[in-house]
Design a protein around this motif. Structure first.
Motif, mmCIF file in Angstrom:
data_model
loop_
_atom_site.group_PDB
_atom_site.id
_atom_site.type_symbol
_atom_site.label_atom_id
_atom_site.label_comp_id
_atom_site.label_asym_id
_atom_site.label_seq_id
_atom_site.Cartn_x
_atom_site.Cartn_y
_atom_site.Cartn_z
ATOM 1 N N ALA A 162 0.827 -1.207 0.000
ATOM 2 C CA ALA A 162 0.000 0.000 0.000
ATOM 3 C C ALA A 162 0.864 1.260 0.000
ATOM 4 C CB ALA A 162 -0.924 -0.003 1.214
ATOM 5 N N ALA A 163 2.094 1.138 0.527
ATOM 6 C CA ALA A 163 3.009 2.286 0.575
ATOM 7 C C ALA A 163 3.867 2.391 -0.680
ATOM 8 C CB ALA A 163 3.905 2.179 1.804
ATOM 9 N N GLY A 164 3.611 1.506 -1.655
ATOM 10 C CA GLY A 164 4.311 1.618 -2.932
ATOM 11 C C GLY A 164 5.319 0.535 -3.244
ATOM 12 N N CYS A 165 5.491 -0.429 -2.353
ATOM 13 C CA CYS A 165 6.436 -1.520 -2.592
ATOM 14 C C CYS A 165 5.903 -2.448 -3.681
ATOM 15 C CB CYS A 165 6.656 -2.312 -1.299
ATOM 16 S SG CYS A 165 7.766 -3.718 -1.461
ATOM 17 N N LYS A 166 6.772 -2.823 -4.624
ATOM 18 C CA LYS A 166 6.406 -3.765 -5.669
ATOM 19 C C LYS A 166 6.683 -5.186 -5.181
ATOM 20 C CE LYS A 166 5.132 -0.633 -8.547
ATOM 21 N NZ LYS A 166 3.684 -0.456 -8.841
ATOM 22 N N ILE A 167 5.801 -6.101 -5.509
ATOM 23 C CA ILE A 167 5.882 -7.463 -4.997
ATOM 24 C C ILE A 167 6.057 -8.465 -6.138
ATOM 25 C CG2 ILE A 167 4.801 -9.218 -3.558
ATOM 26 C CD1 ILE A 167 5.149 -6.665 -2.014
ATOM 27 N N ILE A 168 7.100 -9.285 -6.031
ATOM 28 C CA ILE A 168 7.286 -10.419 -6.930
ATOM 29 C C ILE A 168 7.018 -11.688 -6.132
ATOM 30 C CG2 ILE A 168 8.923 -11.725 -8.347
ATOM 31 C CD1 ILE A 168 10.453 -9.142 -8.825
ATOM 32 N N VAL A 169 6.150 -12.538 -6.634
ATOM 33 C CA VAL A 169 5.862 -13.801 -5.965
ATOM 34 C C VAL A 169 6.347 -14.944 -6.847
ATOM 35 C CG1 VAL A 169 4.093 -15.324 -5.021
ATOM 36 C CG2 VAL A 169 3.867 -12.846 -4.760
ATOM 37 N N VAL A 170 7.238 -15.774 -6.290
ATOM 38 C CA VAL A 170 7.743 -16.950 -6.993
ATOM 39 C C VAL A 170 7.063 -18.172 -6.405
ATOM 40 C CG1 VAL A 170 9.775 -18.285 -7.628
ATOM 41 C CG2 VAL A 170 9.970 -15.804 -7.307
ATOM 42 N N ASP A 171 6.209 -18.810 -7.201
ATOM 43 C CA ASP A 171 5.458 -19.967 -6.708
ATOM 44 C C ASP A 171 4.838 -20.686 -7.895
ATOM 45 O OD1 ASP A 171 3.578 -21.741 -5.369
ATOM 46 O OD2 ASP A 171 3.766 -20.454 -3.619
ATOM 47 N N PRO A 172 4.956 -22.009 -7.968
ATOM 48 C CA PRO A 172 4.326 -22.729 -9.080
ATOM 49 C C PRO A 172 2.803 -22.708 -9.023
ATOM 50 C CG PRO A 172 5.257 -24.265 -7.494
ATOM 51 C CD PRO A 172 5.727 -22.899 -7.096
ATOM 52 N N ARG A 173 2.259 -22.367 -7.859
ATOM 53 C CA ARG A 173 0.809 -22.350 -7.694
ATOM 54 C C ARG A 173 0.262 -20.928 -7.749
ATOM 55 N NH1 ARG A 173 0.173 -24.320 -1.928
ATOM 56 N NH2 ARG A 173 1.793 -22.734 -1.738
ATOM 57 N N VAL A 174 -1.017 -20.845 -8.076
ATOM 58 C CA VAL A 174 -1.707 -19.559 -7.983
ATOM 59 C C VAL A 174 -2.400 -19.552 -6.609
ATOM 60 C CG1 VAL A 174 -3.445 -18.019 -8.959
ATOM 61 C CG2 VAL A 174 -2.062 -19.455 -10.472
ATOM 62 N N THR A 175 -1.715 -18.987 -5.633
ATOM 63 C CA THR A 175 -2.180 -19.008 -4.255
ATOM 64 C C THR A 175 -2.941 -17.723 -3.919
ATOM 65 O OG1 THR A 175 -0.174 -17.948 -3.440
ATOM 66 C CG2 THR A 175 -0.147 -20.362 -3.637
ATOM 67 N N HIS A 185 3.926 -12.374 -10.984
ATOM 68 C CA HIS A 185 3.911 -13.763 -10.525
ATOM 69 C C HIS A 185 4.799 -14.588 -11.438
ATOM 70 C CE1 HIS A 185 1.612 -17.822 -10.094
ATOM 71 N NE2 HIS A 185 2.707 -17.801 -9.353
ATOM 72 N N LEU A 186 5.894 -15.112 -10.890
ATOM 73 C CA LEU A 186 6.773 -15.999 -11.638
ATOM 74 C C LEU A 186 6.355 -17.430 -11.308
ATOM 75 C CD1 LEU A 186 10.231 -14.220 -11.194
ATOM 76 C CD2 LEU A 186 8.587 -14.022 -13.080
ATOM 77 N N GLN A 187 5.534 -18.000 -12.188
ATOM 78 C CA GLN A 187 4.973 -19.333 -11.947
ATOM 79 C C GLN A 187 5.989 -20.383 -12.408
ATOM 80 O OE1 GLN A 187 1.049 -19.786 -13.560
ATOM 81 N NE2 GLN A 187 0.520 -21.436 -12.150
ATOM 82 N N ILE A 188 6.927 -20.631 -11.547
ATOM 83 C CA ILE A 188 8.098 -21.435 -11.848
ATOM 84 C C ILE A 188 7.776 -22.928 -11.920
ATOM 85 C CG2 ILE A 188 8.719 -21.695 -9.420
ATOM 86 C CD1 ILE A 188 11.641 -21.301 -10.213
ATOM 87 N N ARG A 189 8.524 -23.633 -12.768
ATOM 88 C CA ARG A 189 8.392 -25.093 -12.808
ATOM 89 C C ARG A 189 9.023 -25.654 -11.539
ATOM 90 N NH1 ARG A 189 11.379 -29.514 -15.040
ATOM 91 N NH2 ARG A 189 12.975 -28.103 -15.880
ATOM 92 N N PRO A 190 8.334 -26.530 -10.810
ATOM 93 C CA PRO A 190 8.876 -27.065 -9.557
ATOM 94 C C PRO A 190 10.258 -27.681 -9.751
ATOM 95 C CG PRO A 190 6.563 -27.658 -9.768
ATOM 96 C CD PRO A 190 6.966 -27.034 -11.073
ATOM 97 N N GLY A 191 11.165 -27.369 -8.808
ATOM 98 C CA GLY A 191 12.495 -27.931 -8.833
ATOM 99 C C GLY A 191 13.518 -27.123 -9.596
ATOM 100 N N THR A 192 13.111 -25.951 -10.123
ATOM 101 C CA THR A 192 14.051 -25.144 -10.908
ATOM 102 C C THR A 192 14.370 -23.815 -10.232
ATOM 103 O OG1 THR A 192 12.267 -24.105 -12.206
ATOM 104 C CG2 THR A 192 13.190 -26.164 -13.049
ATOM 105 N N ASP A 193 14.143 -23.728 -8.932
ATOM 106 C CA ASP A 193 14.389 -22.486 -8.200
ATOM 107 C C ASP A 193 15.853 -22.045 -8.288
ATOM 108 O OD1 ASP A 193 11.774 -22.181 -6.115
ATOM 109 O OD2 ASP A 193 12.216 -24.188 -6.852
ATOM 110 N N GLY A 194 16.763 -23.010 -8.287
ATOM 111 C CA GLY A 194 18.179 -22.678 -8.339
ATOM 112 C C GLY A 194 18.548 -21.910 -9.591
#
Length: 249
Positions: A162-175, A185-194
């Motif tokens: 709300a104060a202006g921070c941009k949010i990146i969410v890394v998760d294979p699911r749409v939570t 939203h970076l909907q990553i393939r599981p196991g490729t976080d590295g």
């Protein structure tokens, strides 16, 4: 006062795990009495109900037997959530003579804090620290769903957004976290976080957006690490992680 009016609880921001505890309390299969196994291990288990007095006597005898035969330091005392039993178990552990006391936090929050302290100093930015409203410009929420698991922590993120921070969410699911706060939203393939982490590191190194003085003083093998990171271009990482190239640019 406003919070207390919501359901009569002074902090209604309870996580999903806390809310689910009522299911444990009223579970028809919940153990209410001590149970003693009456047949050898390796066979389908058979149990009989015993009294608390008999249960305490059996445990004391077993603990004493192990202590006399192997030593008190061969016994480990550990507990998980809820946290209320911790002081009692710790006292039992030390009175028994064992230095081996642990909790689920030993490999969870405490483990991350100790690693952070050892690597970066006592006042370091510990793993899992949240954004500060009005100060944090970019926050990455990686592989967690605080909208369900840590509602009090999620409120901190919402205030920062709300104060202006941009949010990146890394998760294979749409939570729910993705739906509520994600700017990207970076909907990553599981196991490729590295691969994604190395791609981020490559961009940071190329931009010179790191503490060079710290690296020169404390880091060993940084040149080799930087060279390895160069392999993880946006195009290669997008292919590995199954993320569209344009979302990584």
């Amino acid at each position: 006062i406003e919070r207390r009016s919501e359901g009569g609880h002074n902090n209604p921001n309870i996580c999903a795990k806390g809310a689910a505890q009522v299911q444990d309390i009223h579970n028809p299969n919940r153990l209410l009495h001590p149970m003693k196994r009456v047949n050898p291990k390796g066979e389908p288990s058979q149990w009989e109900q015993i009294s608390w007095e008999e249960a305490n006597k059996l445990m004391a005898e077993k603990f004493t037997e192990i202590k006399e035969k192997y030593g008190a330091d061969k016994v480990m005392f550990t507990t998980g959530d809820p946290k209320e039993p911790r002081p009692v178990l710790q006292r039992l552990c030390f009175l028994f003579g064992s230095p081996n006391y642990g909790t689920e936090s030993s490999t969870c929050s405490t483990g991350t804090r100790v690693a952070s302290y050892l690597n970066y100093g006592k006042n370091s930015f510990a793993t899992g620290a949240g954004p500060t409203a009005g100060k944090t410009k970019l926050f990455i929420n990686w592989g967690t769903n605080p909208a369900w698991s840590s509602s009090y922590y999620f409120e901190t993120i919402q205030k920062a957004k709300a104060a202006g921070c941009k949010i990146i969410v890394v998760d294979p699911r749409v939570t729910p976290t993705v739906e509520c706060i994600a700017d990207v939203h970076l909907q990553i393939r599981p196991g490729t976080d590295g691969a994604l982490a190395l791609c981020f590191a490559n961009a940071i190194i190329k931009a010179g957006a790191y503490d060079k003085e710290f690296i020169e003083k404390w880091a060993h093998g940084f040149e080799e690490y930087a060279a390895y990171c160069e392999e993880f271009t946006i195009e290669k990482t997008a292919e590995i992680c199954c993320i569209p190239v344009e979302r990584l640019q």
